[in-house]
Design an enzyme around this catalytic site. Structure first.
Site, PDB file in Angstrom:
ATOM      1  N   ASP A 137       0.861  -1.175   0.000  1.00 37.59           N
ATOM      2  CA  ASP A 137       0.000   0.000   0.000  1.00 37.59           C
ATOM      3  C   ASP A 137       0.903   1.233   0.000  1.00 37.59           C
ATOM      4  OD1 ASP A 137      -2.318   1.608   0.364  1.00 37.59           O
ATOM      5  OD2 ASP A 137      -3.228  -0.010   1.534  1.00 37.59           O
ATOM      6  N   GLU A 292       3.356   9.734 -13.709  1.00 34.36           N
ATOM      7  CA  GLU A 292       4.785   9.783 -13.341  1.00 34.36           C
ATOM      8  C   GLU A 292       5.168   8.584 -12.474  1.00 34.36           C
ATOM      9  OE1 GLU A 292       6.411  13.485 -11.866  1.00 34.36           O
ATOM     10  OE2 GLU A 292       5.053  14.637 -13.137  1.00 34.36           O
TER      11      GLU A 292
END
Ligand code: GLC
Length: 634
Positions: A137, A292
């Site tokens: 996560d 990105e």
């Protein structure tokens, strides 16, 4: 004479057999779409089965009442048994646990309560041996207020001064007010006054979760390096937390933040729903940021492709942008939460069809769908949509195209557990009061995983677990369900296996239709393969449906490959596609008994047209020998 008659008869038969064998089977119209996939294998994640582990509640190896990394490592064979391809772990990093790990104090350190870095490395090794991927996560929107970066920022240290979103506030008649009316997801103002810095900081979640300032390039670089740190440890990717909140609107020319407009549906000014979040979520810069991050993942070429799963509950047109566009790639799997947000236990087959097609029709060409049924923030499937629909929903997400995402325990049919106000842990509920906390609490879906009928459901040996164990654990647990052939667990396992073995389910085209108000049908088809249909009777009446009326190109009969619910059908039974009876809440998967297109193109059946040529040659030979016989007679 006999010879002549015999030859004539054989010739006549050949005239009849030849054309018959060159015809397609009468059940089909041969209007298949050509999918150019022959040597095409899906990438590991494209038809993958993802499984979310909430580490606090999965398996406790050191008897402190909280799950941990060694517990997960030792349980990976269970995930292998299920047929899972990758598991994503809710945050395991150093944290004061104000939001149970979603408030990170050190992004590259393991929280002691979960173990050590060497425990993590051991987990990675075991996963590799089992050929299972680990996904972490990534919580980019905020850190903990106990993070070193925040402390330095609050102290005004040059390098960290603008790491967070600070503002002196609005002065009105000599009184200081928060910079804007923005409300936190967890109630109350999203601005918190900081005594040392003498400014407000923004927190879209808890005040212990200050928002990082994504308009600062140093923050962006730092967070990219967090990704690189874990990627070089071999993780297969990340689930990105709270993506829409990354950016807020930039301050105006006077350095002020604009107020958000009211939402007339909610009257409680502390409730997140009180405002329309036009300046604090889904800002255009967010999409570019995800692209990105994808580029960072693509720097890691070794082994299999690394992937991003993006958590966002945004409108569909924004969701789709997370995939990328014609020139840039984004998250491989922006989470599809539509089955959570748009489906309730009242939804009929038309609602399901509309919801599923909404994702499929909006999805850009060449991208992969995914289907999420639950997570640690949502009421469990059994409680939300009905315990008697658990199997049909698992069937649905496995046979729809793309990846499926399962939250731990949904494969067992675990349900929400009522937690008293006294035992409540979730900050989202603790921020409210005893009379309304149940509406906000996420504890009910976070109770410990049910492994067995022994004490603490086999989750722990502690005298007290961090949340109570569900009262139904003696019946609903792994041990018990392993022994019942038709348990939720065994059906789930069969589904995973079927998906793994079935090209059509991995690569085929899809049609999703309501066959009537109560019955949903999903057709999967692939040129060189079998046709599959998933059928689910959502409600409580017996329904009779004509499958051929809704779907084209179906054979007269299809074979049952999987059944759930109290079906009278067995695997291997043949069903009549022009009249199929489905019992209340029954669901099943059927497939065609032959692969029509094989007849023309593939495998043993390719011999059929060849056989036609032999027949023709035989006719010529017969004719010639007959002619020679005549000539000899003359
Ligand atoms: C995400 C997480 C949730 C958490 C929040 C703040 O929505 O799923 O559990 O509380 O972000 O990080």
């Amino acid at each position: 004479m006999v010879n002549r008659m015999g030859v004539l008869l054989v010739w006549l038969m050949l005239q009849f057999i030849g054309p018959t064998l060159s015809q397609p089977f009468p059940n089909y119209h041969a209007d298949f779409v050509d999918i150019d996939h022959d040597d095409n294998q899906p990438k590991w994640w494209q038809a993958g089965a993802f499984y979310q582990i909430y580490p606090r509640s999965f398996k406790d190896s050191n008897s402190d009442g909280v799950g941990d990394l060694n517990g997960i490592a030792d349980s990976l064979p269970y995930l292998k048994e299920l047929g899972i391809s990758a598991t994503w772990l809710s945050p395991i990093f150093t944290s004061p646990m104000a939001d149970f790990g979603y408030d990170i104090a050190n992004f590259t350190e393991i929280a002691p309560i979960f173990g050590t870095m060497s425990d993590f490395e051991r987990l990675m090794k075991i996963a590799k041996k089992l050929d299972m991927k680990i996904i972490l996560d990534f919580v980019p929107n905020h850190s903990s207020d106990e993070c070193d970066w925040f402390k330095r920022s609050a102290a005004g240290e040059e390098d960290y001064k603008d790491f967070y979103v600070w503002h002196p506030g609005r002065m009105v008649n000599g009184t200081r007010y928060p910079p804007s009316n923005w409300v936190s997801v967890f109630r109350g103002s999203a601005w918190q006054w900081h005594e040392t810095r003498k400014e407000y900081y923004l927190h879209q979640f808890l005040k212990k979760q200050p928002d990082l300032n994504y308009r600062n390039p140093k923050v962006r670089d730092t967070m990219k390096n967090v990704l690189r740190f874990w990627l070089s440890k071999g993780v297969a990717g990340f689930r990105i937390d709270a993506v829409p909140s990354l950016f807020e609107i930039a301050p105006d020319a006077e350095g002020q933040y604009r107020d958000e407009p009211r939402n007339d549906w909610v009257n409680d000014p502390d409730d997140y729903g009180y405002l329309q979040h036009i300046y604090t979520v889904d800002q255009p810069e967010t999409i570019a940021m995800v692209y990105e991050w994808r580029a960072v993942l693509d720097e890691f070429h070794d082994g299999a492709e690394r992937i991003l799963l993006a958590e966002s509950y945004s409108p569909i047109d924004i969701e789709m942008q997370y995939y990328g566009n014609a020139t840039v790639d984004g998250a491989q799997l922006p989470f599809n939460f539509l089955l959570i947000t748009e489906i309730s236990n009242k939804s009929n087959a038309e609602d399901y069809a509309r919801t599923i097609n909404k994702w499929l029709q909006h999805m850009p060409e060449g991208r992969t769908a995914n289907w999420v049924l639950g997570n640690h923030d949502q009421s469990r499937v059994g409680s939300r949509l009905g315990s008697d629909r658990v199997d049909m929903l698992n069937m649905l997400i496995t046979t729809l195209p793309g990846a499926s995402v399962t939250y731990q325990g949904e494969e067992l049919g675990m349900t929400d557990v009522w937690i008293s106000w006294k035992d409540t842990q979730d900050p989202s509920a603790c921020n409210t009061n005893a009379s309304i906390y149940e509406r906000f609490s996420r504890d009910p879906e976070r109770t410990p995983f049910q492994w067995s009928a022994s004490s603490d459901a086999g989750f722990s040996n502690a005298s007290k677990t961090w949340l109570p164990i569900a009262p139904d654990y003696k019946l609903v647990n792994v041990d018990q369900e392993r022994q019942q052939p038709q348990s939720h667990l065994n059906i789930y396992k069969q589904l995973m296996q079927l998906k793994k073995q079935t090209k059509t389910l991995q690569l085929g085209k899809t049609e999703v239709k309501a066959l009537c108000g109560a019955v949903l049908g999903v057709k999967r088809y692939l040129q060189h393969d079998f046709i599959y249909l998933t059928l689910m009777n959502i409600f409580d009446d017996v329904e009779t449906v004509n499958l051929k009326q809704s779907f084209s190109d179906l054979p007269a009969q299809m074979k049952v490959v999987l059944v759930a619910g109290n079906s009278k059908l067995k695997v291997g039974d043949l069903i009549d596609t022009s009249s199929l009876q489905l019992l209340p809440k029954e669901s099943l998967i059927v497939r065609s008994t032959t692969t029509y297109y094989t007849y023309y193109t593939n495998g043993e059946l390719r011999q059929l047209p060849v056989f036609g040529i032999y027949l023709l040659l035989a006719q010529v030979a017969l004719y010639l020998s007959y002619r020679r016989a005549l000539l000899t007679l003359n």
